[in-house]
Enzyme design. Sequence first.
Site, short mmCIF file in Angstrom:
data_model
loop_
_atom_site.label_atom_id
_atom_site.label_comp_id
_atom_site.label_asym_id
_atom_site.label_seq_id
_atom_site.Cartn_x
_atom_site.Cartn_y
_atom_site.Cartn_z
N MET A 177 2.80 2.80 -13.23
CA MET A 177 3.06 2.12 -11.96
C MET A 177 2.83 0.61 -12.05
SD MET A 177 1.20 4.96 -9.50
CE MET A 177 -0.25 5.05 -10.56
N ASP A 224 7.50 16.02 -4.92
CA ASP A 224 7.59 14.57 -4.89
C ASP A 224 9.01 14.11 -5.21
OD1 ASP A 224 4.91 14.38 -4.29
OD2 ASP A 224 4.28 14.10 -6.37
N LYS A 272 8.16 9.40 -1.59
CA LYS A 272 7.84 8.09 -1.04
C LYS A 272 9.04 7.18 -1.24
CE LYS A 272 2.84 8.28 -1.70
NZ LYS A 272 2.81 9.74 -1.91
#
Length: 262
Positions: free
Chosen positions: A177, A43, A65
């Site tokens: 998050m 990641d 991402k």
Amino acid sequence: MGSLLDPHARGRVILVGAGPGDPGLLTVRAVEALRMADVVVHDGLIDMRVLDHAPPHAQRISVAKKRDRHTLPQEAINALIVAHVRAGSVVVRLKGGDPFIFGRGGEEVEAVRAAGLAVEVVPGVSSALGCAAEAMLPLTHRDWSSAVSFVAGQCRGLSEQDWSGLAGVGRTLVIYMGLSCARAIAEKLMADGVSPGMAVAVLERGTLDGSRALRTLLADLGDMVEREGVVSPAIIVVGEVVTLSDAEDRLATLARRAERIA
């Protein structure tokens, strides 16, 4: 997990938690797994120094991402892992923190098992635990908090999430998050009865260079995030234990460290 050190076991996945960022917080078992890797699928929150533990020949594949480019959906990541395993590779799937805490590790294990392939899991130090430790912020405390809860604070569906009873006196709430909707999170908690004066900490880039531990009150959370220009990754901690942290001392220490580097 006994097959981890078996050099003859090919064609399998080792799902590895890379910890909160600092390579020194990797487990011994995580390092052993990386040294065996033919392919590392990682990641974006991984410190690149962690990848140094993989052999030079190991293929390194980022599935980070990013807002400025198309990213692989989870199904495509699953298919990528399965394809490499079927080719006989030892695939290390490297995920920030612990893969089973908001890391979608459970979905990847299911996908590998559904393909009839072998998978092992190596847990990691979760981001919340690593960041809190750096800030000297105990998430539980005999006198202040007997319970801790972890929630995902993504803006989508925030109003429908049921957080009742997770924050307040004697309880600690850790929000992953949640930075982009910090103001909405504060409003949600206050509407649910949490005191506007409840202590809150924002732990930015915990265990990494440039980390900050910022402390404020719940009513000021959204303004503080904007005022201080806080950036991801960051963890939000709500609870009386925040008053025990050395957030202000950490800021002074980090400022001195930055001056020495400069």
